[in-house]
Design an enzyme around this catalytic site. Structure first.
Site, short mmCIF file in Angstrom:
data_model
loop_
_atom_site.label_atom_id
_atom_site.label_comp_id
_atom_site.label_asym_id
_atom_site.label_seq_id
_atom_site.Cartn_x
_atom_site.Cartn_y
_atom_site.Cartn_z
CB SER A 181 48.20 48.30 29.87
OG SER A 181 47.82 47.26 28.98
CG ASP A 188 47.45 52.46 32.33
OD1 ASP A 188 47.56 53.22 33.30
OD2 ASP A 188 46.49 51.68 32.16
CG HIS A 189 48.96 50.61 35.95
ND1 HIS A 189 48.96 50.92 37.29
CD2 HIS A 189 47.71 50.86 35.50
CE1 HIS A 189 47.75 51.33 37.64
NE2 HIS A 189 46.98 51.32 36.57
CG HIS A 218 42.73 49.05 38.11
ND1 HIS A 218 43.79 49.05 38.97
CD2 HIS A 218 42.91 50.11 37.29
CE1 HIS A 218 44.59 50.08 38.69
NE2 HIS A 218 44.07 50.73 37.67
N GLY A 219 38.66 47.59 37.17
CA GLY A 219 37.74 46.54 36.75
C GLY A 219 36.27 46.91 36.91
CG ASN A 239 43.90 56.38 34.24
OD1 ASN A 239 44.07 57.53 33.87
ND2 ASN A 239 44.90 55.57 34.55
NE ARG A 298 39.96 45.98 29.42
CZ ARG A 298 40.95 45.25 29.91
NH1 ARG A 298 40.72 44.06 30.40
NH2 ARG A 298 42.18 45.72 29.90
NE ARG A 310 35.13 43.30 5.70
CZ ARG A 310 35.66 42.89 4.54
NH1 ARG A 310 36.89 43.25 4.21
NH2 ARG A 310 34.98 42.16 3.71
P1 13P Z 1 39.03 50.97 34.97
O1 13P Z 1 39.35 49.57 35.35
O2 13P Z 1 38.03 51.56 35.89
O3 13P Z 1 38.66 51.12 33.57
O4 13P Z 1 40.39 51.79 35.20
C1 13P Z 1 41.36 51.85 34.21
C2 13P Z 1 42.68 52.32 34.72
O5 13P Z 1 42.83 52.80 35.82
C3 13P Z 1 43.81 52.18 33.80
O6 13P Z 1 45.01 52.54 34.40
O1 G3H Z 2 44.79 49.56 34.89
C1 G3H Z 2 44.82 48.68 34.05
C2 G3H Z 2 44.18 48.87 32.74
O2 G3H Z 2 42.81 48.64 32.81
C3 G3H Z 2 44.86 48.05 31.69
O3 G3H Z 2 44.49 46.71 31.77
O4 G3H Z 2 46.68 45.54 31.88
O5 G3H Z 2 44.61 44.33 31.18
O6 G3H Z 2 45.66 46.01 29.68
P1 G3H Z 2 45.42 45.57 31.09
ZN ZN Z 3 45.08 52.10 36.50
#
Ligand code: 13P
Ligand code: G3H
Ligand code: ZN
Length: 326
Positions: A60, A93-94, A188-189, A263, A269, A290
């Site tokens: 991302s 990503d995005h 998301h999330g 995705n 996490r 570690r």
């Molecule tokens: P999640 O938030 O469900 O893990 O989706 C991740 C995602 O779509 C990243 O682009």
């Molecule tokens: O869709 C978003 C992904 O979960 C990436 O999240 O922008 O916090 O790295 P992030």
């Molecule tokens: Zn996404």
């Protein structure tokens, strides 16, 4: 070996989905590469063909700026050497238009996502088209998005956010994108659904019917947010409430309807959070990074094997290698 997402989708379409996993740091990267070869505890473990899977490593904009994007690239190139059997795509990503161009010019990414889904249809097409032209000139493929992911926490529950199948057909034709992220009810999330909400398979089915045969679809927001991991986090001092995700049993039915890329970020996490919380709870005198890092890499690798099994990609690595040679 780095390939394009398009090459992976050609093998997967209609049969299984390829996991697209976000990475931010070294431990996630090592766990991810090990998991996709069915290794768990050590890089030196034997490759397990029945568990080995092709995968998409996605980055991302937040991950790119967390330390410095060059660290990620160096880490991935090294992982490719440490684990020479892997077959994966490197995907932005995005992306914004600017981030897409940066990745296209870098010569490292094999796939970018332009996310102009917040724009009206004509503008989304226009921006995506520009990115497609720049990407294709360099042999890089493009994922675009149409529709907006919902979120129960924002009270976005209506069908207004879902992808319109007729618009999807126009979008794919005019933008020239190689795959399309569709909004079919996920968000998301960790807090995706409340009550009876879930995936809109009816919309997915319509989208698949109206698009050119074999056109790959992408499902964002696909973490399953397993109760087991949420409980482990909360039992070790965390405070996550009403978390819920996409049931893993729905991955394969979605794949049968053309979803080739699933995705997953949040689930990784959760594993990270649970393992670290438990480690500090169980060994409060420890201040060495570690021991929890070692536990996390093994747990994440095992979790990737589990995910790939649910996606149907586990055991497909050698078949993909063969298909790439044909
Ligand atoms: P999640 O938030 O469900 O893990 O989706 C991740 C995602 O779509 C990243 O682009
Ligand atoms: O869709 C978003 C992904 O979960 C990436 O999240 O922008 O916090 O790295 P992030
Ligand atoms: Zn996404």
């Amino acid at each position: 070996m780095i390939v394009t997402t398009k090459q992976l989708f050609q093998h997967a379409y209609g049969r299984y989905a390829v996991g697209a996993y976000n990475i931010n740091n070294l431990e996630q990267t090592v766990g991810l590469f090990r998991g996709n070869l069915g290794k768990s505890k050590s890089n030196a473990d034997p490759v397990d063909a029945a568990k080995s899977a092709p995968f998409i490593l996605q980055i991302s904009r937040g991950a790119r700026s967390y330390t410095d994007k060059r660290f990620l690239e160096a880490m991935i190139r090294t992982a490719d050497q440490v684990f020479p059997e892997v077959i994966f795509a490197v995907h932005l990503d995005h992306g914004t238009e600017e981030a897409c161009y940066d990745c296209i010019e870098s010569g490292f990414y094999s796939s970018v996502m332009i996310d102009a889904s917040h724009e009206k249809l004509p503008k989304n097409i226009e921006i995506t088209r520009r990115v497609v032209e720049r990407a294709h000139a360099k042999g890089i493929v493009v994922e675009a998005e149409l529709g907006q992911l919902g979120g129960v926490e924002e009270d976005v529950t209506g069908s207004v956010c879902l992808t319109d199948p007729a618009e999807a057909a126009e979008f794919v034709e005019k933008s020239g994108c190689d795959s399309l992220a569709v909004a079919i009810g996920t968000s998301h999330g960790a807090y995706k659904f409340a009550g009876k909400q879930g995936l809109h398979f009816d919309v997915l089915e319509e989208i698949q019917k109206i698009l050119p045969k074999g056109f790959p679809l992408v499902m964002h927001g696909s973490s399953s947010v397993p109760k087991e991991w949420v409980e482990r986090i909360n039992n070790a001092g965390g405070k996550m409430k009403s978390a819920s995700g996409v049931p893993e049993e729905q991955y394969l039915p979605a794949a049968k309807l053309g979803v080739c890329k699933v995705n997953i970020d949040t689930d990784g996490r959760l594993v990270w959070c649970a393992i670290h919380r438990e480690s500090f709870r169980d060994d409060p005198a420890n201040f060495d990074l570690r021991p929890p890092g070692t536990l996390f890499m093994a747990a994440y690798a095992d979790y990737i094997v589990h995910k790939n099994t649910m996606l149907g990609s586990a055991g497909q690595l050698e078949a993909v290698r063969k298909a790439l040679k044909e």
